[in-house]
Design an enzyme around this catalytic site. Sequence first.
Site, PDB file in Angstrom:
ATOM      1  N   ASP A 171     129.459  52.486  51.954  1.00 53.82           N
ATOM      2  CA  ASP A 171     128.998  51.958  50.670  1.00 53.82           C
ATOM      3  C   ASP A 171     130.091  51.097  50.055  1.00 53.82           C
ATOM      4  O   ASP A 171     130.971  50.606  50.762  1.00 53.82           O
ATOM      5  CB  ASP A 171     128.574  53.096  49.741  1.00 53.82           C
ATOM      6  CG  ASP A 171     127.345  52.745  48.913  1.00 53.82           C
ATOM      7  OD1 ASP A 171     127.482  51.897  48.012  1.00 53.82           O
ATOM      8  OD2 ASP A 171     126.275  53.310  49.149  1.00 53.82           O
ATOM      9  N   HIS A 237     127.404  52.166  42.838  1.00 51.32           N
ATOM     10  CA  HIS A 237     126.542  52.450  43.977  1.00 51.32           C
ATOM     11  C   HIS A 237     127.062  53.565  44.879  1.00 51.32           C
ATOM     12  O   HIS A 237     126.349  54.535  45.174  1.00 51.32           O
ATOM     13  CB  HIS A 237     126.332  51.171  44.778  1.00 51.32           C
ATOM     14  CG  HIS A 237     125.106  51.153  45.623  1.00 51.32           C
ATOM     15  ND1 HIS A 237     125.075  51.697  46.880  1.00 51.32           N
ATOM     16  CD2 HIS A 237     123.873  50.639  45.410  1.00 51.32           C
ATOM     17  CE1 HIS A 237     123.871  51.521  47.404  1.00 51.32           C
ATOM     18  NE2 HIS A 237     123.120  50.871  46.528  1.00 51.32           N
ATOM     19  N   SER A 563     118.132  52.534  48.436  1.00 50.04           N
ATOM     20  CA  SER A 563     119.514  53.029  48.510  1.00 50.04           C
ATOM     21  C   SER A 563     119.624  54.451  48.012  1.00 50.04           C
ATOM     22  O   SER A 563     120.506  55.204  48.428  1.00 50.04           O
ATOM     23  CB  SER A 563     120.441  52.148  47.670  1.00 50.04           C
ATOM     24  OG  SER A 563     120.815  50.991  48.357  1.00 50.04           O
TER      25      SER A 563
END
Length: 791
Positions: A171, A237, A563
Site C-alpha cells: 500500500d 489508505h 480497496s
Amino acid sequence: MDNPIHRRCTLPCLGLHAAAAVLLVLLLSPAAVTPVASHNDHGEHKNYLVIVRSKYEYDKNLHKNVSSWHASLLSSVCDTAKEAMEADPSAMTRLIYSYRSVVNGFAARMTPEEMEKMSKMEWFDRALPEQTFHLLTTRTPQMLGLMGGRRGGGLWNTSNMGEGVIIGILDDGIYAGHPSFDGAGMQPPPPKWKGRCDFNKTVCNNKLIGARSYFESAKWKWKGLRDPVLPISEGQHGTHTCSTAAGAFVPNASVFGNGLGTATGMAPRAHIAFYQVCYQDKGCDRDDILAAVDDAIEDGVDILSLSLGHEDAIDFSDDPVSLSGYTAILNGVFICAAAGNTGPAPATLVNEAPWLLTVGASTTDRRFLVSVKLGDNVELDGESLNDPNTTMGGLLPLVRDMSDGQCLNGNVLKAENVTGKIIICEAGGDVSTAKARMLKSIGAAGMIMVTPEVFGPVIIPRPHAIPTVQVPNAVGQKIKAYLKKTRDATATFVFKGASFNTPKSPMVAPFSSRGPNRRSRGILKPDLIGPGVNILAGVPSIEDVDQLRNAPVPRFDIKSGTSMAAPHLSGIAALIKHAHPNWSPAVIKSALMTTAEPTDNLRKPILDVNGRPATLLALGAGHVNPKRAMDPGLVYNMTAKGYVPYLCGLNYTDEKVNTIIYPEPPVSCANLSRLEQDDLNYPSITVILDQPPFTATANRSVTNVGAASSTYAVEVNVPASVTVEVNPTKLTFKALEEVLNYSVTIKSANGQALTGPVEGEMKWVSGKYVVRSPILVTTGAIPPAPATRKP
C-alpha cells in the site's frame, strides 16, 4: 538467498566482468563506486522491466548470485556518457531491481538506444516500458458473523482470530503508532518469519512485524519524489487497509461520534507485514510492486493483500499483480486483489488472473442516518458524518444555488445572501468537503448534497465543516420539487446517528468494477464481493477536515472502495488459514466462493444500485460468508502447475507462459495438452456459446473436506433458454480428501444462438453442506444491458 542490497544498487557502465566485481564492492562501500562511461549517448533514460530468456546458473568465478549476473547483462549494453551522468544523476544507466522469484529478469533504467542494443542479445526475451498502478480506493465483524454474541465468540473462537498467520499488505504507507497496531497480548511471529521492520523497536512489535519501503524505480520516474526513510505517508489508505485486515481491538472508535464502538480487523491476532509501494498523488510503480512481492514471499507471509491495480486490463505476462500472484501461489501464499472502482460500466474490472481472488465491493447494513425535515413536515432520509448530537435550532430558509447548482461560485452565492440558510448543492466539480468550507465562509447554516443518479440509494458520507446531509438523487429531486412549489421554503436536519440491519443489505457498490473478464472470458470475475462501502478503520487523521475543528484529531475514518473490500477478504483468509494450515491457496479460494451468499438480509437476490438483481458480472459467486467458508464440504483444488495448460489454451506464446510460471522450469505448449477455459477446475462455471451447435461441456474435480462418508446430490437452477446436464448426478465419498469428477454440459435449449448472457446456479447438497457454483452462459460479447437472471 541473495542479500536484498543486491537488488537496489546503481551500476555504472563498466565492462562485463568489472560490473559484477563492483557489485560485490558495493555491498561494503556504496560510495566507492565511480561511474565510468564508454560512449557519448545523451538519450533520455527510462525505466524498463527486462525479461530474460535464459535462466541463471551459479558460477563461483563469475556470477555468484543472480544480481551479479543481471548486472553483467546490463553493463554489456551500457552506453551512457560520463558527462551526462554528472550533470543529471537520473541520466545514469542503472540496475534498479534484480528479481529472484516473481519474474526471470530485472528492472533497469536505460536509454532507448541501449534498449535497442539489448534487444539484439541472445539472452534477451522482451522489455516492458514503465507502468503506473493506482490504489483502488467496526460494523463488519458483527455483520459477517465473526464476533458471535460477544467479543471473541463466533468464528473468531474457531480460528483463534488468525493467530500466527502473517498478512503482507502492499500500500502507500502506514501510521505505525496507531492503536490498531498495538502488539499487547500478541504472540511473537512464527520462526519462519525472515522479514524486517524499518521502524525502531518501540514501534515494531508482535502486531506490526514488518515495514519496508520500495521506491528505487519510482524515484527515477517521478522526479522530486522524496526517498522515504520509513514506510510512512501523509495519506490514509495504507493505515486503513492494514487495520481492516488485522487491526487490534480499539474501544470507543468513531468518526465524530458516528459508528461508536470497538474497532477491530477481521483477524485481530494475525501479524502485519507492510510493504510501501505507492506514493500519494503519484501511484504505484510496477517494478517496485514486483520487488516487494519478491521479498514478501521470502519473508514468509501467508497472505498477500493488494488494494491496487492498473486502469486497464493487462496481459497476464505483463501485469505485476498477475506475475507475482502466480509466484505467490506457487509458494503456498494466498493472494487477494481489489477488482477496481470504475463501475458500474461493464468490462471495467482489473486483476483478472484466475489464481487471484478478485474482490468487488458491497454495502454494509449500517447507515449514518439523518432526516431532512421540510416545512410541510415531510421527512426524507439521507446520511451524514456530522456529530449526531448536532442540532439546527428549528426550521431554516431553504435555497438552491441558482448559478450552476454545484455551489462552486462563492461570489454568486454571497450575493444571493445565503447567511443562515440551508443550501441545496449538486454533486460535481469540487469535492463536497471543499464546498462546505466555502459555504461556511459565507455564512451558510447547512448543506444538502444531492448524490449522482448512478449511485442509486448508496450514500458515501464525509465529515463537513457545516451540518451536511447527503441524499440519494431520488430524494434530492423530491426536495427540489418542494422548493419549486413552495414560497418561503424551509427545512431542518434531524440527526439520528447510526442505524443497523438496513433492509436489502448488502447491495453491490455502484463504483465496484464489473466483468466480464477481458483477458479470459471463460473465467467469471469478480470472484465474490465483500464489505467496501463506508468502512470505519484506522487512519492517521481525517483528510480535509481536521483544520476546521478544534476537537482532538480522530484516529478513525470512513472510506469506500474495493480497496476496503480486499483487506476484509485477506483477513478472513487468515482466519481460514489458521484453522486449516494445510489448505492450498486454491482450496481457501474455493471455500470462500462456494459458500458465498447470493441473497441479502431479506433472503432476496442481492440488488444492484438500479434496484434490479445484481448480475454475476457484478456479484461473482456472491457475498462472503466467513462462517460457512470455514467448513465448505467440498472444494475445488489446484496446484500452480495446473494453470499451465490453461495458459497454453489462451494461445499464449511459450515465452509469455514461461514469464508467468517462473521460477518453474520452462515449458513448450506444443508438448502439452491445452486446457480450455471452461475446463479449468474453477469454483464458478462459465461457458461461451458463440458457435453452432451452441453446446459446451465443463469438467470439474471436487475434494471432500467435510464428512468422511457422505453423498452429495446435484441441484440445477437455470432459465428455460438453456439446458444443463450434470454427470453423475450424485457424488458418494468414502473418505476425507477423496477426489471425484463430474461434467456439466450446457446447451442452448432451441439449438439457436442466445440473444444475451444467461445466469443460473448449480449446487451439490449433502445435509448441512451446500456447495454452490454460479453458472454464466455467454455469447462472448460484452453485454450492453443486465443479463437474464433466474433468482
